[in-house]
Design an enzyme around this catalytic site. Structure first.
Site, short mmCIF file in Angstrom:
data_model
loop_
_atom_site.label_atom_id
_atom_site.label_comp_id
_atom_site.label_asym_id
_atom_site.label_seq_id
_atom_site.Cartn_x
_atom_site.Cartn_y
_atom_site.Cartn_z
N LYS A 5 0.84 -1.19 0.00
CA LYS A 5 0.00 0.00 0.00
C LYS A 5 0.88 1.24 0.00
O LYS A 5 1.81 1.35 0.83
CB LYS A 5 -0.89 0.01 1.24
CG LYS A 5 -1.94 -1.10 1.25
CD LYS A 5 -3.04 -0.86 0.23
CE LYS A 5 -4.21 -1.79 0.47
NZ LYS A 5 -5.27 -1.60 -0.56
N GLU A 63 -1.95 -0.17 -8.97
CA GLU A 63 -3.39 -0.17 -8.76
C GLU A 63 -3.88 1.21 -8.31
O GLU A 63 -3.32 1.79 -7.38
CB GLU A 63 -3.68 -1.22 -7.68
CG GLU A 63 -5.10 -1.68 -7.62
CD GLU A 63 -5.28 -2.73 -6.51
OE1 GLU A 63 -4.38 -3.58 -6.32
OE2 GLU A 63 -6.31 -2.69 -5.85
N LYS A 80 -14.25 -6.80 -6.91
CA LYS A 80 -14.41 -7.23 -5.51
C LYS A 80 -15.88 -7.52 -5.28
O LYS A 80 -16.74 -6.74 -5.72
CB LYS A 80 -13.97 -6.12 -4.55
CG LYS A 80 -12.48 -5.87 -4.53
CD LYS A 80 -12.11 -4.73 -3.61
CE LYS A 80 -10.60 -4.49 -3.68
NZ LYS A 80 -10.23 -3.21 -3.07
N ASP A 125 -0.36 -0.43 -4.65
CA ASP A 125 -1.74 0.05 -4.62
C ASP A 125 -1.79 1.44 -4.02
O ASP A 125 -1.55 1.62 -2.82
CB ASP A 125 -2.62 -0.91 -3.81
CG ASP A 125 -4.10 -0.56 -3.90
OD1 ASP A 125 -4.43 0.48 -4.53
OD2 ASP A 125 -4.93 -1.31 -3.37
N ASP A 135 -9.41 0.02 -9.51
CA ASP A 135 -10.11 -0.65 -8.41
C ASP A 135 -11.32 0.20 -8.01
O ASP A 135 -12.45 -0.07 -8.44
CB ASP A 135 -9.14 -0.87 -7.24
CG ASP A 135 -9.81 -1.51 -6.03
OD1 ASP A 135 -11.03 -1.77 -6.07
OD2 ASP A 135 -9.12 -1.75 -5.02
MG MG Z 1 -7.04 -1.61 -4.28
#
Ligand code: MG
Length: 356
Positions: free
Chosen positions: A164, A218, A267, A190, A243
């Site tokens: 992240k 991402e 997701k 991400d 995303d």
């Molecule tokens: Mg993500």
């Protein structure tokens, strides 16, 4: 009464304290405030669905989810789970802005139906494969802790790591620390919408110049900035994934039209199970590659995602680690795992996970 008729629907809060705080550029969480829906059928089968609401992504929280599913539970009793699409559509009409709750409902319907039929969910969805490979996520932590998390992951057999970034504090040092702890392991970055387009390009170039192998970039910029996503994509050699930009199927269409991404991260908690199937079809038609990620689901919810990925096939990137981020003590079964490798059993019906 048909054996697939629902005789009981139970909704309950499902709270999980995280073993370590989970921080991204968008949110910091110390607990997962989830919801469970359990359905019982006249023939004796049971199905369970988990909702892991992510307020910063779909606007849903635990209280909303409990209220909506409890209000709908009465309408489910007497209905036939074989009509799972019609039941999901009725819920969507009643609550159009509740995709995570719908994901839990669809999970419970499909689990109950598959357990009644004696069929694993991944076979019901097509049975493309029984073997999957996932990453594990290093959240926004200090570089030394990131290095330790990555070292443990490699020791456990993980061959893909996600880091992240995008929060501004030590992004570069954290990424390098992970790369140092996991030599040869490709890293997915991400940004969780945390960069400007120019900042995203500069950050990735700096990481690549330092010799880090980056497999995926991402959501570097805010979800609505499709031109910014395209700007990044046109200036870097790493595939860019959308995303947060993709929640509804029409979002995937817009991303494809805008040339905003190479990959779409689906997701269940953003789109529901059936919505994810629709988005996957749309992405394939548009030449976009598929990723499947998660929120803070326990093994109950992650199992549904694993069965979807295995049933459908064609997912180049999996980020199914919610069960690990939530400590993995609340449920068992669903799949077996050694490091990055997930295996699904052809002999266990439904999503095959059980609450402990
Ligand atoms: Mg993500």
């Amino acid at each position: 009464m048909r054996p697939t008729q629902i005789t009981r629907a139970t909704v309950e809060p499902f709270n999980i304290a995280l073993p370590r705080p989970f921080e991204t550029a968008a949110a910091r969480r110390t607990a997962a405030h989830n919801v469970l829906l359990t359905l019982e059928l006249a023939g004796g089968a049971q199905g369970t669905g988990e909702v892991a609401p992510a307020p910063h992504v779909t606007g849903e929280d635990q209280a909303d989810t409990l209220r909506r599913l409890e209000a709908f539970a009465g309408a489910l009793v007497g209905q036939d789970v074989a009509r799972y699409r019609a039941l999901s559509e009725a819920f969507r009409r009643a609550y159009p802005e509740a995709p995570a709750a719908r994901a839990g409902l669809e999970s419970a319907l499909l689990d109950a139906y598959c357990r009644h039929l004696g069929v694993p969910l991944f076979h019901f969805l097509g049975g493309a494969t029984a073997e999957l490979r996932t990453d594990v996520t290093v959240p926004i932590v200090a570089p030394a802790e990131a290095e330790e998390v990555a070292r443990q992951a490699v020791a456990q057999g993980f061959t893909d790591l996600k880091v992240k970034v995008g929060a501004g504090n030590h992004d570069f040092e954290r990424t390098l620390a992970v790369a140092r702890a996991a030599p040869g392991v490709p890293i997915r970055l991400d940004g969780n919408q945390g960069f400007t387009p120019e900042g995203a390009v500069a950050f990735l170039r700096r990481v690549l110049d330092a010799g880090v192998t980056v497999a995926l970039y991402e959501q570097p910029v805010p979800r609505e900035d499709l031109a910014g996503m395209r700007f990044v994509r046109e200036r870097v050699s790493v595939p860019v994934a959308a995303d947060e930009s993709v929640i509804h199927p029409e979002d995937a269409y817009r991303v494809a039209q805008a040339g905003a991404a190479d990959v779409v991260n689906l997701k269940l908690m953003k789109s529901g199970v059936l919505g994810a199937l629709a988005i996957a079809g749309l992405c394939r038609a548009a030449g976009l590659r598929l990723m499947l990620g998660c929120m803070l689901e326990s093994r109950l919810g992650i199992s549904v995602a694993a069965h979807l990925a295995a049933g459908l096939g064609g997912f180049d990137f999996l980020d199914l680690d919610g069960h690990l981020l939530t400590g993995d003590t609340c449920a068992s079964g669903g799949f077996s795992q050694t490091g990055s490798r997930l295996s699904l059993s052809p002999d266990l019906p439904g999503h095959a996970a059980t609450r402990v």
